[in-house]
Each structure stands twice: as C-alpha cells, then as structure tokens.
Design a protein around this motif. Sequence first.
Motif, PDB file in Angstrom:
ATOM      1  N   LEU A  59       0.865  -1.169   0.000  1.00 54.31           N
ATOM      2  CA  LEU A  59       0.000   0.000   0.000  1.00 54.31           C
ATOM      3  C   LEU A  59       0.902   1.218   0.000  1.00 54.31           C
ATOM      4  CD1 LEU A  59      -0.193   1.405   3.093  1.00 54.31           C
ATOM      5  CD2 LEU A  59      -1.499  -0.640   3.540  1.00 54.31           C
ATOM      6  N   ALA A  60       0.315   2.376  -0.210  1.00 52.54           N
ATOM      7  CA  ALA A  60       1.084   3.616  -0.242  1.00 52.54           C
ATOM      8  C   ALA A  60       0.390   4.646   0.624  1.00 52.54           C
ATOM      9  CB  ALA A  60       1.227   4.124  -1.669  1.00 52.54           C
ATOM     10  N   ILE A  61       1.185   5.404   1.373  1.00 48.51           N
ATOM     11  CA  ILE A  61       0.680   6.538   2.141  1.00 48.51           C
ATOM     12  C   ILE A  61       1.367   7.781   1.600  1.00 48.51           C
ATOM     13  CG2 ILE A  61       0.569   7.643   4.404  1.00 48.51           C
ATOM     14  CD1 ILE A  61       0.348   4.909   5.681  1.00 48.51           C
ATOM     15  N   SER A  62       0.588   8.627   0.950  1.00 48.29           N
ATOM     16  CA  SER A  62       1.102   9.868   0.341  1.00 48.29           C
ATOM     17  C   SER A  62       2.353   9.612  -0.488  1.00 48.29           C
ATOM     18  CB  SER A  62       1.367  10.911   1.433  1.00 48.29           C
ATOM     19  OG  SER A  62       0.151  11.304   2.037  1.00 48.29           O
ATOM     20  N   GLY A  63       2.287   8.575  -1.319  1.00 40.94           N
ATOM     21  CA  GLY A  63       3.368   8.268  -2.231  1.00 40.94           C
ATOM     22  C   GLY A  63       4.453   7.380  -1.665  1.00 40.94           C
ATOM     23  N   ARG A  64       4.470   7.157  -0.360  1.00 38.83           N
ATOM     24  CA  ARG A  64       5.491   6.293   0.263  1.00 38.83           C
ATOM     25  C   ARG A  64       5.016   4.855   0.169  1.00 38.83           C
ATOM     26  NH1 ARG A  64       8.247   2.904   3.265  1.00 38.83           N
ATOM     27  NH2 ARG A  64       9.549   3.709   4.971  1.00 38.83           N
ATOM     28  N   ARG A  65       5.735   4.024  -0.610  1.00 37.71           N
ATOM     29  CA  ARG A  65       5.362   2.629  -0.753  1.00 37.71           C
ATOM     30  C   ARG A  65       5.700   1.859   0.515  1.00 37.71           C
ATOM     31  NH1 ARG A  65       1.639   1.668  -3.945  1.00 37.71           N
ATOM     32  NH2 ARG A  65       2.204  -0.507  -3.736  1.00 37.71           N
ATOM     33  N   ILE A  66       4.785   0.995   0.920  1.00 42.19           N
ATOM     34  CA  ILE A  66       4.938   0.225   2.155  1.00 42.19           C
ATOM     35  C   ILE A  66       4.646  -1.231   1.841  1.00 42.19           C
ATOM     36  CG2 ILE A  66       4.122  -0.090   4.523  1.00 42.19           C
ATOM     37  CD1 ILE A  66       3.082   2.831   4.368  1.00 42.19           C
ATOM     38  N   GLY A  67       5.512  -2.119   2.305  1.00 37.52           N
ATOM     39  CA  GLY A  67       5.288  -3.538   2.095  1.00 37.52           C
ATOM     40  C   GLY A  67       6.606  -4.259   1.957  1.00 37.52           C
ATOM     41  N   PRO A  68       6.563  -5.566   1.685  1.00 35.48           N
ATOM     42  CA  PRO A  68       7.788  -6.346   1.519  1.00 35.48           C
ATOM     43  C   PRO A  68       8.689  -5.719   0.460  1.00 35.48           C
ATOM     44  CG  PRO A  68       5.880  -7.797   1.619  1.00 35.48           C
ATOM     45  CD  PRO A  68       5.347  -6.397   1.560  1.00 35.48           C
ATOM     46  N   GLY A  69       9.967  -5.643   0.763  1.00 33.23           N
ATOM     47  CA  GLY A  69      10.913  -5.056  -0.173  1.00 33.23           C
ATOM     48  C   GLY A  69      11.135  -3.569   0.015  1.00 33.23           C
ATOM     49  N   VAL A 119      -0.616  -6.062   3.628  1.00 34.83           N
ATOM     50  CA  VAL A 119       0.524  -5.522   4.355  1.00 34.83           C
ATOM     51  C   VAL A 119       0.235  -5.601   5.848  1.00 34.83           C
ATOM     52  CG1 VAL A 119       1.772  -3.393   4.879  1.00 34.83           C
ATOM     53  CG2 VAL A 119       1.289  -4.007   2.513  1.00 34.83           C
ATOM     54  N   THR A 120       1.215  -6.064   6.605  1.00 35.97           N
ATOM     55  CA  THR A 120       1.032  -6.178   8.050  1.00 35.97           C
ATOM     56  C   THR A 120       2.187  -5.506   8.776  1.00 35.97           C
ATOM     57  OG1 THR A 120       2.054  -8.361   7.985  1.00 35.97           O
ATOM     58  CG2 THR A 120      -0.346  -8.288   7.995  1.00 35.97           C
ATOM     59  N   GLY A 121       1.910  -5.146  10.005  1.00 30.42           N
ATOM     60  CA  GLY A 121       2.922  -4.491  10.823  1.00 30.42           C
ATOM     61  C   GLY A 121       2.727  -4.830  12.281  1.00 30.42           C
ATOM     62  N   LEU A 176      13.183  -6.721  15.914  1.00 31.37           N
ATOM     63  CA  LEU A 176      12.713  -8.103  15.924  1.00 31.37           C
ATOM     64  C   LEU A 176      11.416  -8.239  15.135  1.00 31.37           C
ATOM     65  CD1 LEU A 176      13.436  -8.891  19.679  1.00 31.37           C
ATOM     66  CD2 LEU A 176      14.712  -9.743  17.693  1.00 31.37           C
ATOM     67  N   ALA A 177      10.552  -7.229  15.229  1.00 31.81           N
ATOM     68  CA  ALA A 177       9.291  -7.260  14.481  1.00 31.81           C
ATOM     69  C   ALA A 177       9.547  -7.213  12.979  1.00 31.81           C
ATOM     70  CB  ALA A 177       8.404  -6.098  14.907  1.00 31.81           C
ATOM     71  N   VAL A 178      10.517  -6.394  12.557  1.00 30.27           N
ATOM     72  CA  VAL A 178      10.875  -6.348  11.140  1.00 30.27           C
ATOM     73  C   VAL A 178      11.365  -7.725  10.689  1.00 30.27           C
ATOM     74  CG1 VAL A 178      12.525  -5.386   9.490  1.00 30.27           C
ATOM     75  CG2 VAL A 178      11.332  -3.874  11.079  1.00 30.27           C
ATOM     76  N   ALA A 179      12.199  -8.360  11.493  1.00 30.22           N
ATOM     77  CA  ALA A 179      12.682  -9.700  11.160  1.00 30.22           C
ATOM     78  C   ALA A 179      11.533 -10.702  11.090  1.00 30.22           C
ATOM     79  CB  ALA A 179      13.713 -10.148  12.188  1.00 30.22           C
ATOM     80  N   ALA A 180      10.468 -10.441  11.856  1.00 24.70           N
ATOM     81  CA  ALA A 180       9.302 -11.330  11.858  1.00 24.70           C
ATOM     82  C   ALA A 180       8.317 -11.000  10.739  1.00 24.70           C
ATOM     83  CB  ALA A 180       8.586 -11.253  13.208  1.00 24.70           C
ATOM     84  N   GLY A 181       8.636  -9.991   9.905  1.00 26.92           N
ATOM     85  CA  GLY A 181       7.805  -9.701   8.743  1.00 26.92           C
ATOM     86  C   GLY A 181       7.050  -8.395   8.774  1.00 26.92           C
ATOM     87  N   ALA A 182       7.260  -7.560   9.793  1.00 22.96           N
ATOM     88  CA  ALA A 182       6.509  -6.303   9.881  1.00 22.96           C
ATOM     89  C   ALA A 182       6.983  -5.309   8.831  1.00 22.96           C
ATOM     90  CB  ALA A 182       6.650  -5.694  11.271  1.00 22.96           C
ATOM     91  N   ARG A 215      18.160  -0.959  10.482  1.00 18.96           N
ATOM     92  CA  ARG A 215      19.301  -1.878  10.360  1.00 18.96           C
ATOM     93  C   ARG A 215      18.801  -3.300  10.129  1.00 18.96           C
ATOM     94  NH1 ARG A 215      22.674  -4.578  14.528  1.00 18.96           N
ATOM     95  NH2 ARG A 215      24.649  -5.150  13.531  1.00 18.96           N
ATOM     96  N   ALA A 216      17.760  -3.684  10.850  1.00 19.26           N
ATOM     97  CA  ALA A 216      17.194  -5.027  10.660  1.00 19.26           C
ATOM     98  C   ALA A 216      16.704  -5.206   9.229  1.00 19.26           C
ATOM     99  CB  ALA A 216      16.054  -5.258  11.646  1.00 19.26           C
ATOM    100  N   ALA A 217      16.070  -4.160   8.682  1.00 17.31           N
ATOM    101  CA  ALA A 217      15.579  -4.246   7.303  1.00 17.31           C
ATOM    102  C   ALA A 217      16.738  -4.393   6.325  1.00 17.31           C
ATOM    103  CB  ALA A 217      14.752  -3.004   6.970  1.00 17.31           C
ATOM    104  N   ARG A 218      17.828  -3.640   6.549  1.00 16.12           N
ATOM    105  CA  ARG A 218      18.992  -3.774   5.676  1.00 16.12           C
ATOM    106  C   ARG A 218      19.573  -5.180   5.754  1.00 16.12           C
ATOM    107  NH1 ARG A 218      20.133   1.277   7.868  1.00 16.12           N
ATOM    108  NH2 ARG A 218      21.745   0.420   9.253  1.00 16.12           N
ATOM    109  N   MET A 219      19.602  -5.726   6.965  1.00 22.39           N
ATOM    110  CA  MET A 219      20.159  -7.060   7.129  1.00 22.39           C
ATOM    111  C   MET A 219      19.256  -8.132   6.522  1.00 22.39           C
ATOM    112  SD  MET A 219      21.783  -6.750  10.967  1.00 22.39           S
ATOM    113  CE  MET A 219      22.634  -8.317  10.895  1.00 22.39           C
ATOM    114  N   LEU A 220      17.959  -7.903   6.520  1.00 26.58           N
ATOM    115  CA  LEU A 220      17.047  -8.850   5.872  1.00 26.58           C
ATOM    116  C   LEU A 220      17.279  -8.878   4.369  1.00 26.58           C
ATOM    117  CD1 LEU A 220      13.529  -8.427   7.531  1.00 26.58           C
ATOM    118  CD2 LEU A 220      14.945 -10.467   7.495  1.00 26.58           C
TER     119      LEU A 220
END
Length: 596
Positions: free
Chosen positions: A254-264, A457-459, A472-478, A514-519
């Motif tokens: 999904l997108a909030i004001s042009g900011r894409r949100i989701g896996p990747g 999309v989940t968080g 840890l939540a990012v590593a779990a898929g948030a 940092r967790a997202a970069r490491m994923l």
Amino acid sequence: MERPDAVVIILARAGSKGVPGKNRAWVGGRPCAAWTIAAARAARGVARVCVSTDDGAIASLAKEMGALVSARPAALASDAARVDDAARHALRDLEAQGLIAADGSRPVVLLYANVPVRPDGLIDRALDVLARTGCDSVQSYAPVGKFHPWWTCVVEPELGRVRPWEGPVLNHGVFRRQDLPPAHIPDGGVLAVTRRALMLEVHGAGDGPHAFLGRDRRGVLTREGEVIDIDTPADLAVAEGALRGAAAPAAPGLAISGRRIGPGHEPYVIAELGVNHDGSVERALELVDAAAEAGADAIKLQLFRADLLMGRAARLADYQRRAGATDPADMLRGLQLSAEALRPVVDRAHQRGVHAIVTVFSTELVEEAERLPWDAYKTASPDVVHRRLLAALARTGKPLLVSTGAATPDEIGRAAGWLAHASDRVGFLQCVSSYPAAEEHAALAGIRALAERLGRVTGYSDHTDAVDTGALAVAAGASILEKHLTYDRGASGPDHAASLDPAGFGCYVRSARRAARMLGPVGKHLLACERDVRQVSRQSLTTRRGLPAGHVLDEHDLCVKRPGVGLEPWRIDDVIGRSLSRAVGADEALSEEDLA
C-alpha cells in the motif's frame, strides 16, 4: 451486435452441507463471495449487480462493494430450494423496487458466490453468445478430462467384477486419454439467460429444475481448472492455492502519500504521540519535532471526545489506574484535543517532512477529521468490531491501518471482509493490548500469521518498553511499526510508561532500519559480494593427467578441485564417455569447449 446491459444475480445463501458458511469463508485474502462480486462488477456488459442472500454478513459485504441486495426468504434458502426460484425472486424484488425496469430484452446473469476462481472476461463471453445467437441460455463448460463418460464403469460390490456403464465394450475400447472424443461438463463459472427463459415463458422448454434454461441452450468453453467451484474442503484448499499463486508475483503493498509500504521496502515507522501531549498543543508540537529528528516516517494522533466514547458503565483499565487516573471520562476530557486544535500539529508534521495519521474513535468525528489533511487513518484495537467506523473511514478513500489487539482470528477476518472493497489501501497491525506488554507476551509470530491469512501488508503496534522490539518485528515480517513516543517516561499519564523517550525512539528507528537492511530483498538471491568467493571456492571437473585430443573420458581421468572456473562437479556423469575436442594438460579445469 449491440446488446442491452445485463443484471447479475449472485446466489449466496448462508447454509451449505459440504462446507458450512462457504460463501463467507476466507479464501485468497478475502471472503469467498467477494471474488464473485468483484468479477461481476468488472464485466463490461453489466448494469446492475445484486446479491441474493439470507446471510447478514454477505449482505453487508455486497453493499460495501457497491452491489444491491435482495433478502432471500428462508423458504428459498434451504438445501432443497431451487436456484432458479431464488433468482426469479431477486429479479422481481429489483423490479418491484424500481431498481431495474421489467425489460424483456435485458439478459440476466446468474453467478454462484461459491465460485471464487473464474477466468477474466467469462461473463462477457457468455453475454456475447447470448446476444449474437438469440438463444435462451449460455453456460460455461469445462473439459471432463480423465473423468470421461466413456471411461465410466460399474464395479460390482461383491465379486469386484467390472462392466461398462453403458454399451457392450469396457472403456468403449479407448485406453489413451488423447484418443477420447471431446466431452464437457457445466463448471458453474457463468450462466446467462434471457428474462423470458428465467421466467419460464419459453414455449416447449419442458418441466423440471432446468426448464429455466429454455430450449436453445449454448455454451462457452473454459480450460480445465480455470473455474473452481467450492463444494468440499478440498475445493477450498485448491482455490486458496490458485488465488495465492496468481497473486504471488505482486507482493501486497500500500502507499501513504506516495510512500510505498510492504515487503521489499523500508519499514514505515510511526511515532504514536497518542495522548502523551497531555492535552497541550505546544507539547504535541515538541513531540512532532522529536519524532522527525528521530527519523520517524509519520506521527500519529488521536481524535476522540469523552462524551461520545465513554458510557456510564465505563471503567479504567488496570494500567490507567496504575498511572493515577480515577475516572475514565475525566481522564479523557483532560487529554482530548479537537480536530481544529490539532491543525497546527498536522501542519508542523508536514513542515518537518513526516506524515500525519490519526486514530478516530467515533463515527461522529469522521466528518470533523476530514477537515484536516491527514495522510492516513487508523483504528484502535477495540474498534476491529466497529463496522460502521471502519466503513466510514474506508469511504474517505485514504489509507487505513487497523490494529488487532485482543482480537480473535475470526474477528480480524470478519473486519478484513468488511474492508475487502478497499483492500489495496488497508493494512493490519499485530498488537498486544497490554501496557506495557511483557517480552513473553510480545507475540511477534502473529505478524506473519496475519500476513498469511489476510494477504495484506502487516505491521506491529508495539506496546513493549524495549528499544529492540521493532528490529525483531521487522525480522518477523513487519512492514509497519507503531511505537509510542513521550517526552518523559516518568510523566503522569496513561501511556508514558509504555513509551520511549526521544533518545530511545531514535535508537528504535535505527535498529529497525538496520534489521531491514540485514534482511535484504525478499527471496533468496546471488549477491554481487558473493561472486568472488563463489568462483574461488567452488570446484570444477579437473583432469588428473594430460590427455590427447579425441581421448574418451572415463572415471579415472577426472577429479574435482578448486577453483570453480570449469564444468561443475554434478556434470561428471554426463562427461564420462565423451571425447575431447583438443588436447588438455594435467590438472586443468574442463570447459564445455573441451568436449567434442
């Protein structure tokens, strides 16, 4: 030939013997009936879509998706009731309400709500044949495949003797599938009829449950498996796999004001200011600045009025009592800010380059909220059961985040069904409604469970008091993180203790990123940084001694050594027995060009 626009009647009764409640069962990230409603609304030759149902949840879903509803009487909703009786009732109901004209030229399309999978364009194909041929009805048919009638037989229960179902020769003498003549069976994908045929006005159509198909019956063909009609739990599993597989290439987002949100994408971090402003606009402005400096993507505020939210029986939660509150209404009155009071806070957020999101607690306040330029809306966990509030916020057209604390999977699935028509702009947040939530109650595994069930999309709405939970939540898929921000964790108020101060919040944001970069990117990939080690440390087929051109290779000629610049070791069985196209020296890696 130009044809009149059709009316679609979707048959969606509540009961079912094979799969109870199948029409509202969750499949492919939405209620089963939603797929058929969406298909009907996407057809180019359709003027009206009506759902005939005795199920309140399906009726509400239909209305939210822009369809009409005809309340099906109990007598037409039993296992013994005929579908054409229900269809006629719905058509007459629409005509009696003046929603459609009683036009004999208007075609009628009957669709089953328990068919979530049908090929694009199927409805229009059937309508085109109906208009072009002037026939009475058109159904979709699929190949029977290996269940061909010629291969039907009877196995006698006592002795096990096999005899043909019909004719004198078993299998009609055909034993290869490709030698069978074409045969097709109705697959339930679509049924288009003239109004005359449906109303049993075609002379000579005969009697019985299929008389409404008229005399001149035509078909359109689908491929095997293109239509999935859910009659058993196995069908439900197949449909789930088909819908998930079709959606797999495009990850939910999904997108909030042009900011894409989701896996990747980078995690979207929301600084929940909540009521930590203590009812002060100036304090709220300070918190916006702190959130921006900490690297948040958005700030979130709350819009409520104590008189709208609190009934006479309302009581304090334990964590609110521990924070010193004595009366719930008085507590909220001291913390509430009107939408107009929040305007400078929203403006400050946008000036600092962060989004402004608001949780609205009452339907009466949605109109007031709309006067401000919010980037998205959110609902609090207790309101996952507040259908009208969810619908009102979805109608604004803005992204909507739904928290799910203290909710059961069925309650969350039901809410997602209510919002199915807006699913491309709805996200769901795993949440534990405890303030603060202990580490052993963080329930991070629920993030992926929500994503798998809902396909959205989940968080994570984080009520722990730790700075590393976001990582840890990012590593779990948030893909989204929400965390309370305060100016002082020791301040008096209900949420300060479960919040982070500006320094802690900054650490929280940095850890999550940092967790997202490491994923890294979604999936398993060969990375550029691995290529050197890959070549150096992998092994190749290598000669044990010098060999002349034309030599036929055998097991004793070859070994496996580094580096990985030649034929890979798995090729050894292919190489043995082949001759060399040129002379090869000892201890050389073999290449494809070396082989004749």
